[in-house]
Design a protein around this motif. Structure first.
Motif, PDB file in Angstrom:
ATOM      1  N   ARG A 262       1.424  -0.094 -15.773  1.00  0.00           N
ATOM      2  CA  ARG A 262       0.131  -0.022 -16.416  1.00  0.00           C
ATOM      3  C   ARG A 262      -0.735   1.585 -15.897  1.00  0.00           C
ATOM      4  NH1 ARG A 262      -3.033  -5.347 -15.318  1.00  0.00           N
ATOM      5  NH2 ARG A 262      -4.419  -4.697 -16.833  1.00  0.00           N
ATOM      6  N   ALA A 263      -1.630   2.208 -16.732  1.00  0.00           N
ATOM      7  CA  ALA A 263      -2.292   3.048 -16.301  1.00  0.00           C
ATOM      8  C   ALA A 263      -3.643   2.787 -15.649  1.00  0.00           C
ATOM      9  CB  ALA A 263      -2.546   4.047 -17.630  1.00  0.00           C
ATOM     10  N   ALA A 264      -3.931   3.407 -14.774  1.00  0.00           N
ATOM     11  CA  ALA A 264      -5.092   3.035 -13.969  1.00  0.00           C
ATOM     12  C   ALA A 264      -6.118   4.527 -13.964  1.00  0.00           C
ATOM     13  CB  ALA A 264      -4.773   2.523 -12.378  1.00  0.00           C
ATOM     14  N   PRO A 265      -7.276   4.665 -14.162  1.00  0.00           N
ATOM     15  CA  PRO A 265      -7.956   5.846 -13.955  1.00  0.00           C
ATOM     16  C   PRO A 265      -8.197   6.049 -12.566  1.00  0.00           C
ATOM     17  CG  PRO A 265      -9.591   3.894 -14.405  1.00  0.00           C
ATOM     18  CD  PRO A 265      -8.019   3.422 -14.678  1.00  0.00           C
ATOM     19  N   GLN A 266      -8.170   7.196 -12.367  1.00  0.00           N
ATOM     20  CA  GLN A 266      -8.428   7.736 -10.708  1.00  0.00           C
ATOM     21  C   GLN A 266      -9.072   9.074 -10.770  1.00  0.00           C
ATOM     22  OE1 GLN A 266      -4.833   8.525  -8.483  1.00  0.00           O
ATOM     23  NE2 GLN A 266      -4.355  10.274  -9.607  1.00  0.00           N
ATOM     24  N   TYR A 267      -9.651   9.685  -9.613  1.00  0.00           N
ATOM     25  CA  TYR A 267     -10.384  10.903  -9.638  1.00  0.00           C
ATOM     26  C   TYR A 267      -9.707  11.468  -8.129  1.00  0.00           C
ATOM     27  CZ  TYR A 267     -13.578   9.776 -13.253  1.00  0.00           C
ATOM     28  OH  TYR A 267     -14.210   9.509 -14.236  1.00  0.00           O
ATOM     29  N   PHE A 268      -9.339  12.770  -8.634  1.00  0.00           N
ATOM     30  CA  PHE A 268      -8.962  13.722  -7.544  1.00  0.00           C
ATOM     31  C   PHE A 268     -10.599  14.214  -6.769  1.00  0.00           C
ATOM     32  CE2 PHE A 268      -5.231  16.157  -8.954  1.00  0.00           C
ATOM     33  CZ  PHE A 268      -4.612  14.902  -9.608  1.00  0.00           C
ATOM     34  N   VAL A 269     -10.256  13.897  -5.449  1.00  0.00           N
ATOM     35  CA  VAL A 269     -11.682  14.042  -4.593  1.00  0.00           C
ATOM     36  C   VAL A 269     -11.423  15.365  -3.795  1.00  0.00           C
ATOM     37  CG1 VAL A 269     -13.432  12.999  -3.112  1.00  0.00           C
ATOM     38  CG2 VAL A 269     -12.197  11.767  -4.520  1.00  0.00           C
ATOM     39  N   THR A 270     -12.248  16.416  -4.212  1.00  0.00           N
ATOM     40  CA  THR A 270     -12.328  17.759  -3.576  1.00  0.00           C
ATOM     41  C   THR A 270     -13.390  17.692  -2.882  1.00  0.00           C
ATOM     42  OG1 THR A 270     -13.023  19.003  -5.344  1.00  0.00           O
ATOM     43  CG2 THR A 270     -10.849  18.607  -5.199  1.00  0.00           C
TER      44      THR A 270
ATOM     45  N   SER B 247       0.665  -2.816  -7.181  1.00  0.00           N
ATOM     46  CA  SER B 247       0.467  -3.928  -8.159  1.00  0.00           C
ATOM     47  C   SER B 247       0.132  -5.014  -7.502  1.00  0.00           C
ATOM     48  CB  SER B 247       1.897  -3.734  -8.814  1.00  0.00           C
ATOM     49  OG  SER B 247       2.276  -2.598  -9.721  1.00  0.00           O
ATOM     50  N   ASP B 248       0.449  -5.268  -6.452  1.00  0.00           N
ATOM     51  CA  ASP B 248       0.383  -6.324  -5.719  1.00  0.00           C
ATOM     52  C   ASP B 248      -1.149  -6.619  -5.175  1.00  0.00           C
ATOM     53  OD1 ASP B 248       0.497  -4.833  -3.756  1.00  0.00           O
ATOM     54  OD2 ASP B 248       2.031  -6.043  -2.408  1.00  0.00           O
ATOM     55  N   ASP B 249      -2.031  -5.597  -4.992  1.00  0.00           N
ATOM     56  CA  ASP B 249      -3.211  -5.674  -4.674  1.00  0.00           C
ATOM     57  C   ASP B 249      -4.207  -5.294  -5.753  1.00  0.00           C
ATOM     58  OD1 ASP B 249      -3.104  -2.956  -4.390  1.00  0.00           O
ATOM     59  OD2 ASP B 249      -3.234  -3.029  -2.202  1.00  0.00           O
ATOM     60  N   ALA B 250      -3.644  -4.659  -6.841  1.00  0.00           N
ATOM     61  CA  ALA B 250      -4.709  -4.326  -7.841  1.00  0.00           C
ATOM     62  C   ALA B 250      -5.394  -5.496  -8.522  1.00  0.00           C
ATOM     63  CB  ALA B 250      -3.859  -3.434  -8.928  1.00  0.00           C
ATOM     64  N   VAL B 251      -6.830  -5.296  -8.960  1.00  0.00           N
ATOM     65  CA  VAL B 251      -7.191  -6.036  -9.563  1.00  0.00           C
ATOM     66  C   VAL B 251      -7.806  -5.750 -11.179  1.00  0.00           C
ATOM     67  CG1 VAL B 251      -8.459  -7.025  -7.505  1.00  0.00           C
ATOM     68  CG2 VAL B 251      -9.515  -5.284  -8.837  1.00  0.00           C
ATOM     69  N   ALA B 252      -7.947  -6.729 -11.934  1.00  0.00           N
ATOM     70  CA  ALA B 252      -8.149  -6.266 -13.493  1.00  0.00           C
ATOM     71  C   ALA B 252      -9.296  -5.087 -13.447  1.00  0.00           C
ATOM     72  CB  ALA B 252      -8.719  -7.490 -14.156  1.00  0.00           C
ATOM     73  N   GLU B 253     -10.151  -5.036 -12.704  1.00  0.00           N
ATOM     74  CA  GLU B 253     -11.081  -3.849 -12.802  1.00  0.00           C
ATOM     75  C   GLU B 253     -10.600  -2.512 -12.392  1.00  0.00           C
ATOM     76  OE1 GLU B 253     -11.725  -6.555 -11.355  1.00  0.00           O
ATOM     77  OE2 GLU B 253     -13.562  -7.530 -11.945  1.00  0.00           O
TER      78      GLU B 253
END
Length: 605
Positions: A501-509, A577-583
């Motif tokens: 699955r694809a999850a949104p993330q952000y590069f933090v600079t 995957s084992d600690d990801a939640v639906a959000e």
């Protein structure tokens, strides 16, 4: 403009009806199949008309030179937003105003309504000399060298219908700064001009060239240590000529001026510039329309001020003009008032002008999104309390000037009723984001949702976290329309794979900024899942507040303490995957699974 005119209030129109005629005629040719989609795209984009990721609608980018918008122009923007968009628009870092979801059939009416108020879209996009920005404090700042607005306006008009200005290899950005602090980031511009005065009291500019962000972040190089103000048009003309003649027209990803200078070497570029500058002078260098040493001065307004609307009238106007979809329109809520709220507002949003008795007031605009109702209210407020104009800033805010000091409390109450009276301008509780994937073809993430959550979290924490100057900017892709590369804390949207699955993330600079030494670009502190970004920001702000030295700025702190910043958010980066939640698989502010899709952009059309 004559030296006696009172600054930007005496401006003549930037619009020409024949340009609208030509655009609509070209649209007709495209719709009849006489030209192909590529020809239509190349024509419309340099005139501010972009495709969105949704078929059949456009983003309309509207030029607001130096961010100056009169009450009449604010009303025209409100009218266009109401009738042909979604009832709101977006302030950009180039002091433009963008409307989304504009249908091709509505372009004619929208452009003509804007033209009635002197507004154009020519050169607002594409391979053109873009909107010339200027320090929003120009003319009233206590620490400015001199007011750069007249010079910036002159450059705007010089290139507005210039034979080369809409036919460059790539976009070309110009900015003017007159203050001791750089509020428009001149080191990331193709041409940056900072006000200087020589030992004889003559006005001039320190000139830098070839800055930029996105790919190959580059701090601009010094070109002229002191340029006499009279020569500003000639130098700008010479640099544009070099870029037009030698810029790469084949590789869209490597055809900004910074790439040309790197390819040639700065000495060869300088030689080409001097050759073109000599040619400009031989041909008869363009002259400023005023005495370079005695330009138009912005004076206190002499007109009688209108009766201000009551707080109840403001609230009713906002309620009567709610923004609408498609997409996710901003929510407009009245801000708290009272003694404590006014004190907080004064501390962060009000500063004295250099003219005694007057204040400059900043209306913080959440994520830079202004509704039609707010625009209408601002038009009334600048007429009743100010000089009849407002300035859109590169930080996505609106500034009202020439406010009598005694009128600040009454103005604050009315701004608050319009949802524009929140405190914290320029703090972590005032996050600037680009529009993101709601409409942009290039964006990966829906930036507004994350921005709103960050603001909410910081304002919940309160105290110094919500009142200390610290810039946070969010972009949905590497292009960086929010200028996140030079923010103290920058966020760039991206995606990661978690299992299948694809999850949104952000590069933090962290550590971006500009100062007398040029631009510093943020260093990567980590890649954080979108859901955890508010917590990451809270921690980074807390680290800065706890460990800064004296009056050390956030940018300077994170530059020297990038490792400390990375450690503060290290435990937030992993997502298995084992600690990801639906959000984790839904973008903040949305209720559908994250499905990143990007399309070919039109910035280099």
């Amino acid at each position: 403009m004559s030296p006696e005119s009172s600054g930007p209030r005496g401006r003549t129109t930037f619009a020409e009806e024949r340009e609208i005629d030509a655009l609509i005629e070209t649209l007709g040719r495209y719709e009849r199949g006489e030209i192909d989609a590529e020809a239509w795209r190349a024509y419309r984009v340099v005139r501010g008309v972009y495709s969105q990721r949704q078929d059949g609608v456009h983003m309309l980018r509207i030029k607001v030179p130096q961010g100056v918008a009169t009450a009449t122009q604010l009303r025209a923007l409100a009218d266009a937003a109401t009738r042909w968009s979604r009832g709101f628009g977006h302030i950009t870092t180039r002091q433009n105003f963008q409307l989304h979801f504009v249908r091709p059939a509505d372009l004619d009416a929208a452009l003509r309504r804007l033209a009635e108020a002197g507004i154009t879209t020519a050169g607002a996009g594409g391979n053109a000399v873009r909107n010339v920005v200027a320090c929003p404090f120009a003319g009233v700042s206590a620490d400015e060298v001199f007011d750069v607005t007249p010079y910036a306006e002159a450059v705007t008009r010089h290139f507005l219908r210039h034979p080369l200005a809409l036919a460059l290899p790539r976009k070309f950005k110009i900015a003017f700064e007159g203050c001791g602090s750089d509020h428009v980031a001149t080191p990331i511009q193709d041409l940056g001009l900072r006000a200087r005065v020589d030992d004889h009291g003559h006005r001039g500019f320190e000139v830098t060239v070839a800055g930029g962000t996105a790919s190959l972040c580059t701090s601009a190089e010094p070109l002229v240590e002191f340029l006499p103000a009279a020569d500003v048009l000639a130098v700008a003309e010479a640099v544009v000529r070099v870029f037009h003649a030698r810029g790469d027209r084949q590789n869209k990803q490597r055809n900004r001026l910074k790439f040309l200078v790197r390819q040639l070497g700065f000495d060869e570029f300088r030689a080409l510039f001097e050759e073109q500058l000599a040619a400009v002078h031989r041909e008869g260098a363009p002259r400023l329309p005023f005495d370079p040493q005695r330009p138009p001065e912005e004076l206190a307004p002499e007109h009688g001020r209108a009766t201000p609307p009551s707080v109840e009238e403001v609230a009713a106007r906002i309620a009567a003009a709610p923004p609408r979809g498609p997409g996710h329109p901003p929510r407009v809520d009245a801000n708290p008032t009272g003694a404590a709220a006014l004190a907080a507002f004064r501390a962060t949003n009000v500063r004295p002008q250099r003219q005694p008795g007057y204040s400059l007031v900043t209306a913080s605009v959440p994520q830079g999104d202004l509704t039609a109702g707010q625009l209408e209210v601002l038009a009334e407020l600048v007429t009743a309390y100010g000089d009849g104009s407002a300035r859109l800033t590169s930080a996505g805010a609106v500034q009202l000037r020439w406010i009598c000091d005694d009128d600040v409390p009454a103005l604050f109450e009315r701004l608050a009723a319009a949802g524009l009276g929140r405190d914290g301008a320029g703090t972590p509780g005032d996050v600037l984001s680009c529009p993101g994937s709601e409409a942009c073809r290039l964006a990966v993430t829906h930036t507004r949702g994350v921005a709103r959550l960050v603001e909410h979290r910081i304002r919940e924490v309160g105290g110094a976290a919500a009142s200390t100057p610290l810039s946070i900017r969010i972009s949905g892709c590497p292009n960086g329309c929010s200028q996140h590369h030079v923010a103290a804390i920058g966020l760039q949207g991206s995606a990661r794979k978690v299992g299948s699955r694809a999850a949104p993330q952000y590069f933090v600079t962290v550590g971006g900024g500009v100062d007398e030494d040029g631009a510093r670009f943020g260093k990567l502190a980590g890649k954080v899942p979108a859901r955890r970004v508010p917590l990451a920001i809270e921690r980074l702000v807390a680290v800065y507040l706890a460990e800064r030295v004296g009056s050390e700025t956030a940018s300077a702190f994170f530059t020297r303490a990038a490792d400390r910043a990375a450690a503060a958010i290290a435990d937030l980066k992993e997502l298995r995957s084992d600690d990801a939640v639906a959000e984790d698989f839904v973008e903040p502010g949305l209720d559908v699974p994250f499905a990143p899709q990007t399309q070919e952009g039109e910035c280099a059309a």
